[in-house]
Motif scaffolding. Structure first.
Motif, short mmCIF file in Angstrom:
data_model
loop_
_atom_site.label_atom_id
_atom_site.label_comp_id
_atom_site.label_asym_id
_atom_site.label_seq_id
_atom_site.Cartn_x
_atom_site.Cartn_y
_atom_site.Cartn_z
N THR A 147 2.80 4.37 3.72
CA THR A 147 1.73 5.26 3.58
C THR A 147 2.38 6.81 3.72
OG1 THR A 147 0.85 4.96 5.45
CG2 THR A 147 -0.25 4.32 3.51
N THR A 159 -1.79 2.64 -5.11
CA THR A 159 -1.61 4.02 -4.63
C THR A 159 -2.50 4.74 -5.38
OG1 THR A 159 0.06 5.87 -5.32
CG2 THR A 159 0.27 3.93 -6.79
N VAL A 177 2.90 -1.81 4.39
CA VAL A 177 2.20 -0.42 4.58
C VAL A 177 2.99 0.66 4.31
CG1 VAL A 177 0.57 1.25 5.67
CG2 VAL A 177 0.25 -1.27 5.93
N LEU A 179 -0.92 9.48 6.35
CA LEU A 179 -1.95 9.07 7.48
C LEU A 179 -2.21 10.28 8.16
CD1 LEU A 179 -0.59 5.51 8.75
CD2 LEU A 179 -2.40 6.04 7.25
N ILE A 209 0.75 -0.94 -0.03
CA ILE A 209 -0.09 -0.02 0.03
C ILE A 209 0.75 1.31 -0.09
CG2 ILE A 209 -1.88 1.12 1.10
CD1 ILE A 209 -2.51 -1.69 2.54
N GLY A 210 0.91 1.88 -0.91
CA GLY A 210 1.58 3.02 -1.24
C GLY A 210 2.74 2.99 -2.25
N SER A 250 -4.75 9.99 3.73
CA SER A 250 -5.35 8.60 4.36
C SER A 250 -5.84 8.61 5.73
CB SER A 250 -4.69 7.49 4.00
OG SER A 250 -3.94 7.65 2.88
#
Lengths: 634, 454
Positions: free
Chosen positions: A153, A34, A151, A157, A10-11, A179
């Motif tokens: 991110t 992404t 993860v 976040l 994720i990212g 996010s």
């Protein structure tokens, strides 16, 4: 695109792209998610890769098969070897990159890999079924299942951007959404979050700069490459410029201090001490008459300049005011405002040394989410987290680098053992074995390990082999070739090293101060390309010139490794070890170190605690052993 | 599990005495003493003495009238809950109380266990542990003072300061290496060199105390030498204050060497009385002469005895010429027998006239002996912490060698980061001294030196 993957990342920043690439290189079916595929490997702050220590990390990422080295080579428009005037052990390669070419370079590397799918969508939820059973949910309710998830991110976040006072705007980077749901999902899974801040300076239009009033800074040649395995052609090179702030800027900043988000009390997160905002510099160092400002090109096809040194959270009108007090920028036009950003990170003591969340096997974190700053730090963690996610999916043992093996090892060990109280950046001083962890030997240090784990592509393996052979050839040439006086006396004279009368072996000559390996190789008409193998020559030079010191350092490293061998078995009831201080018990219980040496690096664990811990473990082993025996008897 | 047990021991020497102390340390210290002394209140006040009766926990039989004091953790010697039970002295009472404690659940402490726990609980560092040992064992005022200073962290602070100095050297280098493009100009190498020399000098100051400091613990080996019947044994007895050596009028009566530890002028000495130095054919006597030579080679001081009323013989001159490496103090003995007293004395400057019969000159001699051996410490007057153990000297010496390596590397023009490889080992050497890096052998050796109750 499938609905089942071995690994989902994720990212798509520096950590995410490296993680996805590493996982794919290890042969896992991998998906990278992404919100914006056009911004893969985006340089959200300074358009530069490398620096002191950070440049070594970029080369380590490359040696592990990563994308960063190649992408940098293909995008660099200005290069300097920092610390060139000091010893080679602390040289720091740094490249200014074209902001557009860099992501293109990253994308190209990713596109060459099979087994890797890229998909553009914001992740809104992460569902944890059991070990190796994850479901990643995106906006629009697409669902992907995975055995392991990474993860990465970054600052997205619950990101909040501050341009001057006024409460801030939610966002992950200028112009991009944060996010929030994913942050909530992770907290619901029982993870502890905390808050940091960082900042970025304004950008300006280069056509409005008076270059007569600023100092030009030329780059250092075109031979250097970050990547060991693929020699990219480098783009056209540009200059950078330096100017200085003065009394005018100080007045403007002081008069508007209360309009700064930092000083207006709106930002609660902690920022990095080594990268202060201009407000911080003026307040904390009131006696400094001036501060450096670097003007750095953002790319070949843009006139935009990055104003390095003026990170700020002051309002836009103040930014323009203070910019115009700076020599050369009197008429400047600002193209983007600087801003401060606050974001969530997950304190990294919650991770093991493979970057896996301790309480959720199969879930890995990398990059700024772990409280670090910097593209290189993110990429280094990305490779390791991606590799370990893949290894987890394959049911194999984790891949961990030690502190004497790589800056990446120092970085991750520091994160999971000491935690962070400001955004973490690497320095050479964080490494115990500075002389061993050099930019010139990254391939030799990490190439073979990466190959063994399976992190290299076939092409990379072959390139590594060639390269190591070439390096061996260089070593042999230096030990065996005697150089004639006529060939080397001019260079010896230049180094004030005294001429020779009889032929002398190159290795012996190299021991003399001021005599360099590349100069000897050229003078002796060595059968290898000194330009392409510059760093291999540097490595030989360090090994010969500082032989005693390098040996001492490696001896010390192996002695420490022996001491580190006191294993703390998993499942130790730390809280019950009441001979240890309460603070130590709590910390040990939180961090669950794997060795006594690691326990010793935890702040708050005293030497006396360590001594007690050793005794407690012995006692515990004795007791567990006895219980097992009696169980067997029954 | 993992509860460290509660230990108990008699903390005073055995034998007849007015008082004796049994001490306990560990989580059950309070409950064990309460079992032993049922008359105690349920929640006794910390550090308050309670007069009560101790009874055997099984039979209820009365053991002694005792004074009980509690020291709750962490403010106790060991950092654990502690109790002290003062009973009457003698052979029986303290042991009955101790056995009562053992029956109530305590374990007999092993050597040094209380202090070991104090160290492990962070109540003291290794240097302080050593100071405790010196306090227990020390026989001279000077060692006692040094040990008290060390226990008050005097030496710890000095060594901690040196360690911080090394760290700050590293910090200067880091600025030099890690921040090549900053506003401030690089720190001049001269500043780094200056700082390094300061540290080396500070280490030297400490190291200079070591030769005498180590003698503070062991006592300075002082050999009484001289021709047979020159008054060595009488002087020996006068200095130790008891008739230890046999004193006769017959030359060569002292067959072997006699040794005694004694405090002179506040400093510790190991006095050795040897057989006469005259070469002899008599077998037994010769053994004594060989012993004498062996002692002489290791002596910190030779106390050379010559009768006050005569000049030195050739033989004696030769002897003194042969021991030039060792400090010598000439004692002019039997001063009471010199006709015309001072007028008739053949003593030169720096020689001390003594008479064991009148006591004349004995105090002078004691002072002179201390001055000759401990002149360095005497002149420091307690301003500098003293290194009393090989371990200290070796640790600081090691740190200093690394620091010199660092300086040499800089002088040879090697890059700073290469020179800096010497700094961490220097730091480590100092940390080991403080016990910041636990090394089990050090601990084991150290704690085995303790008597039981400490």
């Amino acid at each position: 695109m499938k609905s089942r993957y071995d690994v989902v990342v994720i990212g798509g920043g520096h950590a995410g792209t490296e993680a996805a690439a590493a996982s794919a290189r290890l042969g896992c079916e991998t998906l990278l998610l992404t919100p914006d595929l056009a911004r893969l490997g985006q340089m959200s702050c300074n358009p530069a890769i490398g620096g002191v220590a950070k440049g070594v990390v970029a080369r380590e990422v490359d040696a592990l098969g990563g994308a960063m080295g190649r992408a940098t080579d293909s995008a660099r428009i200005h290069f300097r070897m920092l610390n060139r005037s000091k010893g080679p052990a602390v040289w720091g390669p740094r490249a200014q990159c074209d902001r557009g070419l860099y992501p293109r370079g990253v994308r190209q590397v990713l596109d060459e890999l099979g087994k890797l799918d890229l998909f553009q969508e914001l992740v809104t939820d992460l569902r944890i079924g059991g070990e190796g059973d994850f479901e990643v949910v995106t906006r629009g309710d697409l669902r992907f299942s995975a055995q392991a998830v990474v993860v990465t991110t970054g600052t997205f976040l619950r990101g909040k951007i501050h341009v001057g006072g006024g409460g801030g705007i939610s966002g992950g980077r200028a112009g991009e959404a944060p996010s929030v749901e994913l942050a909530e999902a992770l907290e619901e899974a029982g993870l502890e979050a905390a808050r940091f801040k960082t900042g970025t300076p304004p950008r300006i239009d280069g056509r409005t700069v008076d270059f007569q009033k600023v100092k030009v800074q030329e780059g250092h040649g075109e031979d250097f490459r970050f990547s060991l395995y693929t020699r990219e052609a480098i783009p056209e090179q540009r200059s950078c410029w330096v100017t200085w702030t003065g009394e005018g800027l100080r007045t403007v900043v002081k008069e508007n201090l209360e309009r700064s988000a930092l000083y207006g009390g709106e930002i609660s997160g902690r920022g990095p001490r080594y990268c202060p905002s201009i407000e911080d510099k003026i307040v904390r160092f009131p006696d400094s008459p001036r501060h450096q400002v670097f003007l750095e090109p953002e790319g070949l096809e843009t006139q935009e300049l990055y104003v390095n040194g003026l990170s700020t959270s002051l309002p836009a009108d103040v930014q323009l005011d203070f910019l115009r007090t700076i020599p050369g920028l009197e008429e400047v036009v600002m193209t983007k405002v600087g801003y401060a950003i606050e974001y969530d990170y997950f304190p990294p003591h919650q991770l093991s040394r493979s970057l896996e969340v301790k309480q959720i096997p199969g879930l890995f974190f990398a990059g700024q989410i772990n409280g670090t700053t910097g593209y290189e730090e993110a990429a280094g963690q990305g490779v390791m987290a991606g590799a370990n996610a893949a290894l987890r999916a394959q049911g194999r043992d984790p891949f961990v680098l030690d502190r004497d093996q790589a800056y990446i090892g120092v970085l991750i060990d520091d994160l999971v053992t000491k935690g962070v109280d400001e955004p973490y950046r690497l320095f050479t001083s964080r490494a115990e074995f500075r002389l061993l962890l050099r930019q010139d030997n990254a391939g030799r240090r990490l190439g073979p390990v990466a190959k063994e784990v399976g992190l290299l592509t076939d092409q990379q393996e072959e390139a590594l082999q060639n390269r190591l052979n070439q390096e061996d050839g260089i070593r042999v040439w230096f030990s065996e070739t005697a150089l004639a006086p006529a060939a080397v006396n001019p260079l010896l004279e230049e180094a004030e090293a005294g001429p020779i009368k009889e032929p002398v072996r190159a290795r012996e000559l190299l021991k003399r101060p001021g005599v360099h390996a590349s100069a000897l190789a050229k003078a002796g008409e060595a059968p290898f390309c000194t330009e392409e193998l510059e760093d291999a020559l540097t490595a030989v030079e360090v090994e010969v010139k500082y032989a005693g010191y390098v040996t001492r350092e490696s001896d010390r490293a192996s002695r420490l490794r022996e001491q580190a061998g006191f294993i703390l078995p998993p499942g130790l009831p730390f809280m019950e070890f009441i001979t240890l201080s309460y603070e130590a018990r709590e910390k040990l219980d939180r961090i669950q170190p794997g060795t006594l040496a690691q326990a010793g690096r935890i702040p708050g664990v005293s030497p006396a605690d360590l001594q007690n811990l050793m005794m407690e473990v012995r006692r515990w082993r004795g007791k567990v052993g006895a219980e097992e025996e009696s169980a067997e008897e029954e | 599990m993992a509860e460290p047990d509660t230990i108990a021991a008699v903390g005073t020497p055995p034998g007849p005495s007015a008082l004796a102390v049994v001490r306990l340390s560990g989580v059950d210290a309070f409950s064990i003493v309460s079992l032993l002394c049922p008359g105690l209140p349920e929640n006794p006040e910390p550090r308050k003495a309670y007069l009560t009766r101790a009874r055997d926990p099984s039979s209820g039989e009365g053991l002694d009238r005792v004074l009980v004091t509690f020291f709750p953790r962490p403010d106790s010697y060991t950092g654990e809950d502690m109790a002290e039970v003062s009973s009457h002295g003698g052979w029986l009472s303290p042991n009955l109380v101790l056995e009562g404690c053992l029956r109530a659940g305590a374990r007999r402490a092993v050597e040094g266990e209380f202090t070991r726990r104090a160290y492990l609980n962070g109540k003291m560092d290794l240097l302080q542990v050593e100071a405790v040992l010196d306090l227990i064992e020390g026989r001279s005022r000077a060692l006692h003072e040094t040990a008290v200073h060390q226990l008050e962290r005097g030496l710890s602070e000095r060594i901690g300061g040196l360690r911080e100095g090394i760290v700050s050297l590293e910090a200067l280098l880091v600025h030099h290496l890690d921040f090549p493009e900053e506003d401030d100009p690089p720190i001049p190498l001269e500043r780094i060199r200056g700082k390094a020399s300061e540290l080396a000098e500070a280490m030297d100051v400490l190291l200079r105390t070591a030769p005498e400091g180590e003698l503070l613990r062991d006592g300075a080996l002082t050999v009484l030498a001289g021709r047979p019947n020159s008054g060595k044994s009488s002087l020996f007895n006068a200095l130790i204050g008891e008739e230890r050596a046999i004193v006769t009028e017959i030359p060569g009566t002292t067959r072997d060497a006699l040794e005694a530890t004694v405090s002179l002028g506040g400093y510790p000495f190991r006095l050795v009385d040897t057989a006469g130095l005259r070469e002899t054919d008599e077998r037994v006597e010769r053994i004594g002469v060989e012993v004498a030579r062996r002692y002489l080679s290791g002596a910190d001081l030779i106390l050379f005895c010559v009768e006050d009323n005569r000049t030195l013989t050739r033989e004696e001159e030769d002897f003194l010429a042969g021991v030039r490496e060792t400090p010598v103090l000439v004692a002019r003995t039997k001063a009471d027998l010199t006709p015309d007293g001072l007028e008739g004395s053949k003593a030169s400057d720096g020689e001390v006239r003594v008479s064991v019969v009148t006591g004349e000159g004995l105090d002078d001699l004691r002072r002179s002996v201390a001055d000759v051996v401990f002149s360095g410490l005497v002149s420091l007057g307690g301003e500098v912490p003293v290194l009393t153990r090989r371990r200290h000297t070796e640790g600081i010496d090691q740190a200093k060698r690394e620091l010199e390596g660092f300086q040499n590397a800089l002088d040879q023009g090697l890059p700073a980061e290469v020179a800096a490889t010497h700094l961490r080992p220097a730091e480590t050497a100092l940390e080991e001294l403080l016990g910041v890096i636990p090394r089990e052998e050090i601990l084991d050796r150290l704690f085995s030196e303790f008597c039981i109750g400490k």
